[in-house]
Write a protein that holds these residues in place. Structure first.
Motif, PDB file in Angstrom:
ATOM      1  N   UNK A 243       8.199 -13.764 -16.852  1.00  8.80           N
ATOM      2  CA  UNK A 243       7.961 -12.461 -17.466  1.00  8.80           C
ATOM      3  C   UNK A 243       6.831 -11.727 -16.754  1.00  8.80           C
ATOM      4  N   UNK A 244       5.743 -12.466 -16.460  1.00 10.33           N
ATOM      5  CA  UNK A 244       4.598 -11.845 -15.789  1.00 10.33           C
ATOM      6  C   UNK A 244       4.994 -11.386 -14.390  1.00 10.33           C
ATOM      7  N   UNK A 245       5.799 -12.233 -13.716  1.00 14.57           N
ATOM      8  CA  UNK A 245       6.243 -11.915 -12.363  1.00 14.57           C
ATOM      9  C   UNK A 245       7.052 -10.627 -12.386  1.00 14.57           C
ATOM     10  N   UNK A 246       7.973 -10.514 -13.371  1.00 18.60           N
ATOM     11  CA  UNK A 246       8.793  -9.308 -13.467  1.00 18.60           C
ATOM     12  C   UNK A 246       7.903  -8.091 -13.619  1.00 18.60           C
ATOM     13  N   UNK A 247       6.862  -8.221 -14.434  1.00 17.85           N
ATOM     14  CA  UNK A 247       5.978  -7.086 -14.657  1.00 17.85           C
ATOM     15  C   UNK A 247       5.305  -6.644 -13.354  1.00 17.85           C
ATOM     16  N   UNK A 248       4.822  -7.626 -12.572  1.00 13.96           N
ATOM     17  CA  UNK A 248       4.119  -7.248 -11.345  1.00 13.96           C
ATOM     18  C   UNK A 248       5.071  -6.791 -10.250  1.00 13.96           C
ATOM     19  N   UNK A 249       6.286  -7.322 -10.246  1.00 12.99           N
ATOM     20  CA  UNK A 249       7.259  -6.836  -9.260  1.00 12.99           C
ATOM     21  C   UNK A 249       7.618  -5.391  -9.588  1.00 12.99           C
ATOM     22  N   UNK A 250       7.657  -5.039 -10.889  1.00 11.06           N
ATOM     23  CA  UNK A 250       7.896  -3.646 -11.238  1.00 11.06           C
ATOM     24  C   UNK A 250       6.739  -2.755 -10.814  1.00 11.06           C
ATOM     25  N   UNK A 251       5.500  -3.286 -10.843  1.00  6.82           N
ATOM     26  CA  UNK A 251       4.383  -2.501 -10.312  1.00  6.82           C
ATOM     27  C   UNK A 251       4.641  -2.186  -8.846  1.00  6.82           C
ATOM     28  N   UNK A 252       5.078  -3.206  -8.101  1.00 10.63           N
ATOM     29  CA  UNK A 252       5.421  -3.018  -6.694  1.00 10.63           C
ATOM     30  C   UNK A 252       6.499  -1.946  -6.547  1.00 10.63           C
ATOM     31  N   UNK A 253       7.551  -2.063  -7.374  1.00  7.51           N
ATOM     32  CA  UNK A 253       8.687  -1.154  -7.245  1.00  7.51           C
ATOM     33  C   UNK A 253       8.283   0.274  -7.573  1.00  7.51           C
ATOM     34  N   UNK A 254       7.537   0.461  -8.669  1.00  6.22           N
ATOM     35  CA  UNK A 254       7.157   1.817  -9.062  1.00  6.22           C
ATOM     36  C   UNK A 254       6.198   2.418  -8.030  1.00  6.22           C
ATOM     37  N   UNK A 255       5.268   1.598  -7.504  1.00 12.00           N
ATOM     38  CA  UNK A 255       4.346   2.125  -6.505  1.00 12.00           C
ATOM     39  C   UNK A 255       5.119   2.548  -5.257  1.00 12.00           C
ATOM     40  N   UNK A 256       6.116   1.739  -4.848  1.00  7.90           N
ATOM     41  CA  UNK A 256       6.922   2.114  -3.678  1.00  7.90           C
ATOM     42  C   UNK A 256       7.710   3.379  -3.961  1.00  7.90           C
ATOM     43  N   UNK A 257       8.263   3.468  -5.175  1.00  3.71           N
ATOM     44  CA  UNK A 257       9.088   4.625  -5.515  1.00  3.71           C
ATOM     45  C   UNK A 257       8.236   5.900  -5.544  1.00  3.71           C
ATOM     46  N   UNK A 258       7.022   5.805  -6.103  1.00  9.86           N
ATOM     47  CA  UNK A 258       6.135   6.960  -6.109  1.00  9.86           C
ATOM     48  C   UNK A 258       5.838   7.402  -4.685  1.00  9.86           C
ATOM     49  N   UNK A 259       5.536   6.421  -3.817  1.00 10.97           N
ATOM     50  CA  UNK A 259       5.254   6.747  -2.421  1.00 10.97           C
ATOM     51  C   UNK A 259       6.443   7.453  -1.781  1.00 10.97           C
ATOM     52  N   UNK A 260       7.640   6.932  -2.039  1.00 18.39           N
ATOM     53  CA  UNK A 260       8.831   7.483  -1.390  1.00 18.39           C
ATOM     54  C   UNK A 260       9.155   8.873  -1.943  1.00 18.39           C
ATOM     55  N   UNK A 261       9.066   9.034  -3.262  1.00 16.47           N
ATOM     56  CA  UNK A 261       9.516  10.294  -3.853  1.00 16.47           C
ATOM     57  C   UNK A 261       8.494  11.406  -3.703  1.00 16.47           C
ATOM     58  N   UNK A 262       7.203  11.087  -3.887  1.00 14.29           N
ATOM     59  CA  UNK A 262       6.210  12.164  -3.984  1.00 14.29           C
ATOM     60  C   UNK A 262       5.182  12.160  -2.866  1.00 14.29           C
ATOM     61  N   UNK A 263       4.927  11.012  -2.245  1.00 13.36           N
ATOM     62  CA  UNK A 263       3.815  10.958  -1.296  1.00 13.36           C
ATOM     63  C   UNK A 263       4.283  10.847   0.151  1.00 13.36           C
ATOM     64  N   UNK A 264       5.516  11.236   0.422  1.00 10.81           N
ATOM     65  CA  UNK A 264       5.934  11.341   1.814  1.00 10.81           C
ATOM     66  C   UNK A 264       6.305  10.047   2.511  1.00 10.81           C
ATOM     67  N   UNK A 265       6.473   8.948   1.773  1.00  9.83           N
ATOM     68  CA  UNK A 265       6.957   7.704   2.371  1.00  9.83           C
ATOM     69  C   UNK A 265       6.140   7.272   3.577  1.00  9.83           C
ATOM     70  N   UNK A 266       6.825   7.135   4.734  1.00  9.98           N
ATOM     71  CA  UNK A 266       6.154   6.619   5.926  1.00  9.98           C
ATOM     72  C   UNK A 266       5.536   7.725   6.778  1.00  9.98           C
ATOM     73  N   UNK A 267       5.557   8.989   6.299  1.00 12.25           N
ATOM     74  CA  UNK A 267       5.033  10.074   7.133  1.00 12.25           C
ATOM     75  C   UNK A 267       3.514  10.177   7.028  1.00 12.25           C
ATOM     76  N   UNK A 268       2.825  10.463   8.161  1.00 11.52           N
ATOM     77  CA  UNK A 268       1.363  10.628   8.133  1.00 11.52           C
ATOM     78  C   UNK A 268       0.983  11.962   7.486  1.00 11.52           C
TER      79      UNK A 268
END
Lengths: 336, 175
Positions: A243-268
Motif C-alpha cells: 500500500x505504501x509503495x503504491x502511494x509513493x509510486x503515484x507520487x512519482x507518476x503525478x510528479x512526472x505527469x505535472x512535468x509533462x503537462x505543465x512544465x514543458x517535459x524535457x525542454x530547457x
C-alpha cells in the motif's frame, strides 16, 4: 525503444521488453526508497530536527532498514477478515500505479508506450486503485478500516473530476491526447510552457493531484488522530508495504505527469540551454514537484472532511469549467 | 469444423481474444453466483476491464480507456452503495433441490450453444472494407462535432435533464 511495440512479438523482443520493464521497476523501487528518506529529511529540517541520521552514512540506509523490517515481519491476517479479498486488495491498488508509468515520456527517445490516448490511459487506470483501497478497508472487517476506505473513495472520486477537467485546457491548446505531442507543443523557452497560459488549470490540477495522492493537507483517509491509520490499519508486513509503495509510486507518476503537462517535459527553460540533455531537465522539474509535495506536507495542517468535499465540488470544479471556457474563447479569438 | 478451431488458436490475437472472452464470461457468471455484494462487484469489475481489453484488440483505444474510466469509477461507487445499503449479517438460505428443472435447464443451454455454434461456423463474414483511420481518436472527435453534432447535443441535454430530475426527486423526499 521506439520501434518495438508496433512490431510482431517474438521471444527476443518479449524478453528484451520484459527485462527493460524489470529494470524500470527496480529504478522505481530505488526512487521510492530515497523519496521516503528525503521526505523525512526535508520535513525534519523544516521542523528544526535532523531527520534520520543513524543507519548508514547520513542515515542513507534508514529506509532500506525499514523495508527489511517490513519484509521479515510476521504477516498477520485477521481471523474474521475476508481472506481472499484481504490478500487481493494491495495487489489491486499497486498494479495500476506501476502500469500508468508506461505512457509517460521522459525524453524524446526514452518512453515505453507513446499511446495516442496517453492522458486518458493514465486517468482511467489510476481510478482502479480506488477499488483496491475500498476493498482493503472492507475486507479487514474493522470499522476504522472501513471508514478510512469510504473516506478515501469519496475523496478520490470527487477530486478525479476537477483533475481531469483541468487538463482539458492543456489538451485544447496542444490538440492531442498524446503526452509526447503535448510536450512537443511546449518547446522553445519557459514562456511556452503550459503553466503560464493555463495558470488556473495548473493550480486546480496541483490541488486535485495532492488530494488524489491522499497527502497532507488532504490525508483524511489515514488521519492518524481520528482513524487509527485508515484503510490499512489491519495490514502488516509486506502487504502494508505494498500500500505504501503504491502511494509513493503515484507520487512519482503525478510528479512526472505535472512535468509533462505543465512544465514543458524535457525542454530547457531557455532555448540556448538545450546543450544540456533533456533527461536532466526532466529530472530537475520532476524533483522540484516532488519537493513541493514534501514542502506542503511539512507546512500545512489537515483540512476537515466537510471542508474537503466543499473545496472539491464548489471551488475546484467550477474553476476548472471556467478555465475551459476562457481557454476556448481566447484560443478562438486570438490564435485562429 | 475442427480445422477452423485449429486456425483460430494458431493466431496470437485470437488467443488474447480467447483469454479476454473467458474473463468476461467468467466474471459475469461469478457475478450471478456469488452471494456477497462486494464479491459480485469485484467480478463485475473483471468483466468491464476485460471488455476494455477487447476494445484494444479492435484498435479502438479511445473507447477502451473510456470504458475503463467510466466503469471503474462506477464500480467503486457501486461498491460503496453495496456496502452501505445491504446488511452484513450472514444468513444461510436453504436451497430447494429441483432435479427436473436442472435437467431441462442443462438441455436448453446445450441446445442454445449448439445452435449458436452451428450458425457461427456456417455463416460467411465479408472481409472488412472500411480502412481504420490512423488517428482514430481525432477522427471520433471530428465526427461527433461535425456530422453527429445534433444527436450529441441532444444526448447531453437528456443527461442533464436526468441529472436535474434525480436531484429534484431526492430533494422532495428530504422535505
Amino acid at each position: 525503444m521506439t520501434g518495438w511495440l508496433p512490431g510482431p512479438i517474438t521471444w527476443q523482443s518479449f524478453t528484451l521488453y520484459f527485462l527493460v520493464s524489470v529494470a524500470f521497476l527496480l529504478v522505481i523501487l530505488g526512487y521510492v526508497t530515497y523519496a521516503i528518506y528525503f521526505e523525512r529529511k526535508v520535513i525534519g529540517w523544516m521542523q528544526g530536527r535532523h531527520g534520520p541520521n543513524r543507519v548508514g552514512p547520513l542515515g542513507l540506509l534508514q529506509t532500506v532498514a525499514d523495508v527489511a523490517k517490513l519484509l521479515i515481519k510476521e504477516d498477520t491476517i485477521p481471523k474474521k477478515a475476508q481472506r481472499d479479498l484481504f490478500i487481493l486488495a494491495p495487489v489491486i491498488s499497486f498494479v495500476p500505479s506501476f502500469v500508468v508509468l508506461a505512457t509517460i515520456p521522459f525524453t524524446e527517445t526514452l518512453y515505453f508506450a507513446d499511446l495516442n490516448v496517453g492522458i486518458l490511459y493514465y486517468v482511467a487506470l489510476s481510478s482502479i486503485s480506488t477499488i483496491g483501497i475500498i476493498l482493503g478497508g472492507w475486507a479487514s472487517n474493522n470499522k476504522y478500516a472501513l471508514l478510512g476506505g469510504m473516506r478515501s473513495a469519496a475523496q478520490m472520486i470527487s477530486y478525479e473530476i476537477p483533475l481531469v477537467i483541468s487538463v482539458v485546457g492543456v489538451i485544447m491548446l496542444s490538440g492531442s491526447l498524446q503526452l509526447s505531442a503535448i510536450v512537443e507543443g511546449q518547446s522553445g523557452g519557459f514562456w511556452n510552457w503550459n503553466f503560464l497560459p493555463q495558470i488556473i488549470g495548473f493550480i486546480v490540477f496541483i490541488v486535485a493531484a495532492v488530494s488524489e495522492l491522499n497527502r497532507t493537507p488532504f490525508d483524511l483517509p489515514e488521519a492518524e488522530s481520528e482513524l487509527v491509520a485508515g484503510y490499512h490499519v489491519e495490514y502488516s508486513g509486506f502487504r502494508f508495504a505494498f500500500f505504501m509503495l503504491a502511494e509513493y509510486v503515484y507520487v512519482f507518476a503525478i510528479a512526472s505527469l505535472t512535468t509533462v503537462l505543465f512544465l514543458g517535459g524535457w525542454h530547457p527553460p531557455f532555448p540556448f540551454l538545450d546543450f544540456i540533455p533533456g533527461i536532466l531537465w526532466f529530472l530537475l522539474k520532476f524533483s522540484f514537484v516532488v519537493f513541493f509535495l514534501f514542502w506542503l506536507r511539512a507546512t500545512f495542517p489537515r483540512v476537515r472532511v466537510d471542508q474537503l468535499m466543499g473545496l472539491g465540488w464548489k471551488v475546484l470544479l467550477p474553476l476548472s469549467l471556467v478555465n475551459i471556457f476562457i481557454t476556448a474563447i481566447v484560443y478562438e479569438i486570438f490564435f485562429r | 469444423m475442427l480445422s477452423n478451431l485449429a486456425d483460430f488458436f494458431s493466431s496470437g490475437s485470437n488467443l488474447v481474444f480467447f483469454a479476454f472472452a473467458l474473463f468476461i464470461i467468467g466474471g459475469a457468471i461469478f457475478m450471478i453466483s456469488f452471494t456477497k455484494v462486494v464479491h459480485m462487484v469485484i467480478s463485475m469489475a473483471f468483466t468491464f476491464l476485460s471488455l476494455g481489453g477487447l476494445y484494444i484488440l479492435l484498435e479502438a483505444e479511445f473507447v477502451a480507456f473510456v470504458q475503463v474510466l467510466i466503469y471503474a469509477g462506477a464500480i467503486s461507487i457501486l461498491m460503496i452503495f453495496g456496502i452501505m445499503l445491504t446488511n452484513h449479517q450472514e444468513q444461510e438460505e436453504d436451497e430447494v433441490k429441483r432435479p427436473l428443472h436442472n435437467t431441462l435447464l442443462g438441455l436448453g443451454v446445450l441446445a442454445l450453444f449448439g445452435i449458436l455454434f452451428y450458425a457461427i461456423q456456417t455463416s460467411e463474414f465479408p472481409a472488412q472494407t472500411a480502412v481504420l483511420s490512423e488517428n482514430n481518436t481525432m477522427e471520433i472527435g471530428m465526427r461527433i462535432f461535425t456530422a453527429h453534432v445534433i444527436p450529441f447535443e441532444l444526448m447531453s441535454v437528456l443527461l442533464t435533464v436526468a441529472f436535474i430530475g434525480a436531484i429534484v426527486v431526492a430533494k422532495r423526499e428530504e422535505d
